[in-house]
Design a protein around this motif. Structure first.
Motif, mmCIF file in Angstrom:
data_model
loop_
_atom_site.group_PDB
_atom_site.id
_atom_site.type_symbol
_atom_site.label_atom_id
_atom_site.label_comp_id
_atom_site.label_asym_id
_atom_site.label_seq_id
_atom_site.Cartn_x
_atom_site.Cartn_y
_atom_site.Cartn_z
ATOM 1 N N LEU A 50 -12.781 32.293 -74.996
ATOM 2 C CA LEU A 50 -12.053 32.205 -73.520
ATOM 3 C C LEU A 50 -12.507 30.712 -73.227
ATOM 4 C CD1 LEU A 50 -12.396 35.036 -71.424
ATOM 5 C CD2 LEU A 50 -9.935 34.202 -73.192
ATOM 6 N N PRO A 51 -11.609 29.334 -72.759
ATOM 7 C CA PRO A 51 -11.961 28.451 -72.505
ATOM 8 C C PRO A 51 -12.426 28.753 -71.592
ATOM 9 C CG PRO A 51 -10.021 28.449 -72.779
ATOM 10 C CD PRO A 51 -10.391 29.843 -73.293
ATOM 11 N N ASP A 56 -17.859 26.837 -72.967
ATOM 12 C CA ASP A 56 -16.414 27.456 -73.925
ATOM 13 C C ASP A 56 -16.857 28.228 -74.762
ATOM 14 O OD1 ASP A 56 -14.477 26.925 -75.523
ATOM 15 O OD2 ASP A 56 -13.580 25.490 -74.582
ATOM 16 N N GLY A 57 -16.016 29.831 -75.330
ATOM 17 C CA GLY A 57 -16.273 30.031 -75.917
ATOM 18 C C GLY A 57 -15.848 29.507 -77.552
ATOM 19 N N ILE A 61 -18.243 30.422 -81.753
ATOM 20 C CA ILE A 61 -17.743 31.036 -82.614
ATOM 21 C C ILE A 61 -18.335 31.734 -84.283
ATOM 22 C CG2 ILE A 61 -15.656 30.842 -84.840
ATOM 23 C CD1 ILE A 61 -14.045 29.527 -82.521
ATOM 24 N N ASP A 62 -19.037 29.828 -85.018
ATOM 25 C CA ASP A 62 -20.370 30.748 -85.410
ATOM 26 C C ASP A 62 -21.046 32.032 -85.597
ATOM 27 O OD1 ASP A 62 -21.174 28.680 -83.599
ATOM 28 O OD2 ASP A 62 -22.211 27.327 -85.700
ATOM 29 N N ASN A 63 -21.467 31.497 -83.811
ATOM 30 C CA ASN A 63 -22.899 33.039 -83.152
ATOM 31 C C ASN A 63 -21.429 33.837 -83.633
ATOM 32 O OD1 ASN A 63 -23.763 30.593 -82.891
ATOM 33 N ND2 ASN A 63 -24.624 31.221 -80.923
ATOM 34 N N ALA A 64 -20.636 34.340 -83.096
ATOM 35 C CA ALA A 64 -19.743 35.744 -82.831
ATOM 36 C C ALA A 64 -19.433 36.018 -84.971
ATOM 37 C CB ALA A 64 -17.825 35.057 -82.837
ATOM 38 N N LEU A 73 -9.821 34.782 -82.230
ATOM 39 C CA LEU A 73 -8.974 34.290 -82.047
ATOM 40 C C LEU A 73 -9.213 32.803 -81.066
ATOM 41 C CD1 LEU A 73 -6.958 37.195 -79.956
ATOM 42 C CD2 LEU A 73 -6.540 36.211 -81.895
ATOM 43 N N MET A 74 -8.766 31.930 -81.657
ATOM 44 C CA MET A 74 -9.493 30.833 -81.030
ATOM 45 C C MET A 74 -7.906 30.252 -80.428
ATOM 46 S SD MET A 74 -10.128 27.736 -84.210
ATOM 47 C CE MET A 74 -10.058 26.591 -82.695
ATOM 48 N N GLN A 75 -7.473 29.325 -79.159
ATOM 49 C CA GLN A 75 -6.624 28.892 -78.840
ATOM 50 C C GLN A 75 -5.977 27.239 -78.691
ATOM 51 O OE1 GLN A 75 -6.755 29.757 -74.835
ATOM 52 N NE2 GLN A 75 -6.739 27.599 -73.973
ATOM 53 N N GLU A 76 -4.937 27.211 -79.588
ATOM 54 C CA GLU A 76 -3.961 25.314 -80.416
ATOM 55 C C GLU A 76 -5.097 24.559 -78.666
ATOM 56 O OE1 GLU A 76 -0.098 26.019 -79.276
ATOM 57 O OE2 GLU A 76 0.347 27.557 -80.535
#
Length: 468
Positions: A50-51, A56-57, A61-64, A73-76
Motif C-alpha cells: 500500500l502506498p 510506502d509498502g 516488497i523484497d522483505n515480503a 500486489l503492487m500499484q501501477e
C-alpha cells in the motif's frame, strides 16, 4: 491463518483485474494468508504493497518475498520507482508480481471474491458513531451460543482492517459479525461492497468524525451507505430513538426495521446497576450484563434485536449477553482503595458526556476525580464540542477535574466559572502523572476518558497502586 490456500493465483488475478508482471512456480497454488505489513508476512502469503505518505509498502516488497510471500500486489504508479527491485525479488524467490491500478482497491476486491466463496455464511454488518465494537462483541457472543461465528478482531474495521478480517473466514463458519468504521468519506460504501451484508445495523448518528465529514447530515449519509449493497432481500436495523431514523430508512432497497425500547417486543426494560453493570430483561427473564453505563442498555438492545433477526433463540440471547466482559479501555472497572473507570479507548462528545453522567449517578461517598483527554477528529467543530462537554463538567459532581491535551484548553475557564471544582489543564503527561499521584486518597473514584490518541491508560498503574 493455517496452510490451506485461500485463493489461487488465477482467481486472484481475475478478482483484482491485475497484470502479471512475473509468475514463478511457487505462486501458482496461490496464497494462504494476507498481510499489508511485510513483518507479518508468513509462508505462502500474499503481500499487498500500500502506498503511504510516511511509509510506502513498495519499499518492503523484497522483505515480503524474503519472509515467504508467494504473491505481491503492487500499484501501477509505483512501477517506475520499484519495478526492477520487485522483479528481482520475485524471480529470486520464484513468486508472482501482480500490478494493479490501486492496491487498496485490489485488497478489497480480493476480499470480496474470497467471501463470495461462502454463500452459506450469514453476513452481519454493524456501523454507527459509537457502540459498534460493543454491539459486535455482544452479537457474536449471542450467535456463538448456537452457531460457529467469525468476527473482526479488536478494532479491525477500516478500509484495510475489514478486508484482512474477511480472509479469516473458513468453511466451518456459519455467521460472520463485522463492524465497519470510517476515517474518510466513502469508506462505509467501500466496506459494504466488500462484505455485502445480509443484515446490517446502525447503532446511532453522533458527532464522531464530524471533523472529517463536516456535519451530522453528512455522517448520517455515510453511515447509511452500509445499506448500499441491498437488493431487496436484506434486512436493515435502525434505532427508533435516533433523530435520523426517518432519513436512514428512506429509499433503501430491503426490509428496514426499527429497534429500540418501544419496538423490540421481547425487551422488558432494564436498569443501571452502577459499577456492577446493567440489568436487562429479555423475554421476561432478568440478565445481569457486566458492562457499566446506561448507554450499554442500548448497545445490548441493539445486539439482541440483531441476533433475534439472525434467528437466535431467547435462551441464546440471554446466555450470550450475560457472558460478555468489558474490552480494554471500554468501561473497564477496577475496584480497590481507589476505584478506576478506564474508558479511554475512544471518545466523542456523546460518549464523554455519557461517562460523566454515569459517574455522577453513582452513589459514592468519596471524591470523584475526572481525567478528561482530548476528543480528536472533530475538525472545525472541536472547540464547540469541547465546550459542550465543559458545560456538563461544570455542573457535574466531580471534585477535581484534570484536562489533558491541547484541545481541552478551551474547557478550563468554562469549568472554573462555577467555582465548585478544582481544575487543571496540561499537555504534559509527566506533570499529570505526578499531580494525580499526589492528589489521590483512599476512597476516590477516578474516571479516565479520552480519545485513543491521548492514551490516558498511561495513568492506570498510578491509580491502581494507590493504597496498595
Amino acid at each position: 491463518m493455517g496452510d490451506a490456500m485461500l485463493m489461487t493465483l488465477d482467481a486472484l488475478v481475475q478478482a483484482v483485474q491485475g497484470t502479471v508482471l512475473y509468475s514463478g512456480r511457487k505462486a501458482q497454488a496461490g496464497f494462504s494468508s494476507v498481510a499489508i505489513d511485510s513483518r507479518k508476512v508468513t509462508e505462502a502469503g500474499l503481500f499487498v504493497a500500500l502506498p503511504g505518505s510516511s511509509q510506502d509498502g513498495h519499499q518492503y516488497i523484497d522483505n515480503a518475498f524474503n519472509s515467504g510471500a508467494s504473491i505481491v500486489l503492487m500499484q501501477e504508479d509505483r512501477l517506475e520507482a520499484y519495478r526492477n527491485r520487485a522483479l528481482s525479488a520475485a524471480q529470486l524467490h520464484d513468486g508472482a508480481l501482480i500490478v494493479v491500478p490501486k492496491t487498496l482497491l485490489a485488497l478489497q476486491q480480493a476480499a470480496r471474491a474470497y467471501i463470495d466463496e461462502f454463500p452459506g455464511l450469514l453476513k452481519i454488518g454493524i456501523t454507527g458513531s459509537s457502540g459498534k465494537t460493543t454491539v459486535k462483541e455482544l452479537t457474536a457472543a449471542i450467535m456463538g451460543q448456537e452457531k460457529r461465528v467469525i468476527m473482526n478482531e479488536g478494532n479491525l474495521n477500516s478500509e484495510t482492517g475489514l478486508p484482512l478480517s474477511v480472509f479469516s473466514v473458513r468453511p466451518e463458519h456459519q455467521v460472520g459479525v463485522f463492524e465497519m468504521g470510517m476515517n474518510r468519506p466513502g469508506e462505509i460504501g467501500e466496506l459494504a461492497a466488500v462484505l455485502r451484508p445480509d443484515i446490517a445495523l446502525i447503532t446511532n448518528i453522533g458527532t464522531a468524525h464530524i471533523g472529517i465529514l463536516g456535519s451530522k447530515d453528512a455522517i448520517a449519509e455515510e453511515k447509511k451507505a452500509i445499506f448500499s449493497q441491498f437488493n431487496g432481500k436484506q434486512v436493515g436495523l435502525i434505532p427508533e430513538y435516533d433523530a435520523y431514523a426517518d432519513f436512514l430508512q428512506h429509499s433503501v432497497q430491503g426490509h428496514i426495521k426499527l429497534y429500540g425500547p418501544r419496538t423490540t417486543a421481547p425487551f422488558g426494560g432494564g436498569r443501571n446497576l452502577g459499577l456492577d453493570g446493567i440489568e436487562f430483561i429479555w423475554n421476561q427473564k432478568s440478565i445481569t450484563i457486566p458492562l457499566a453505563g446506561q448507554h450499554n442498555l442500548l448497545n445490548a438492545l441493539a445486539a439482541a434485536a440483531l441476533a433475534q433477526e439472525a434467528g437466535a433463540g431467547a435462551e441464546a440471547i440471554q446466555r450470550g449477553l450475560a457472558s460478555v466482559k468489558p474490552l480494554f479501555g471500554r468501561g473497564e472497572i477496577f475496584k480497590g482503595p481507589v476505584t478506576l473507570i478506564r474508558d479511554c479507548y475512544n471518545a466523542n462528545p456523546e460518549s464523554t458526556i455519557a461517562a460523566i453522567e454515569f459517574c455522577d449517578e453513582l452513589e459514592w461517598s468519596g471524591r470523584r476525580i475526572y481525567v478528561i483527554g482530548s476528543m480528536l477528529e472533530l475538525g472545525s467543530e472541536s472547540e464547540l464540542e469541547h465546550q459542550r462537554v465543559a458545560r456538563v463538567l461544570a455542573h457535574s459532581k466531580a471534585d477535581i477535574i484534570y484536562l489533558f491535551g491541547a484541545e481541552t484548553a478551551c474547557m478550563q475557564d468554562l469549568i472554573a466559572e462555577t467555582g465548585t471544582h478544582q481544575v487543571l489543564h496540561t499537555t504534559d503527561m509527566d506533570l499529570l502523572k505526578r499531580t494525580l499521584a499526589e492528589s489521590l486518597v483512599q476512597g476516590d473514584l477516578v474516571l479516565l476518558k479520552g480519545s485513543r490518541g491521548v492514551a490516558l491508560e498511561r495513568l492506570t498503574d498510578i491509580v491502581k497502586n494507590q493504597g496498595v
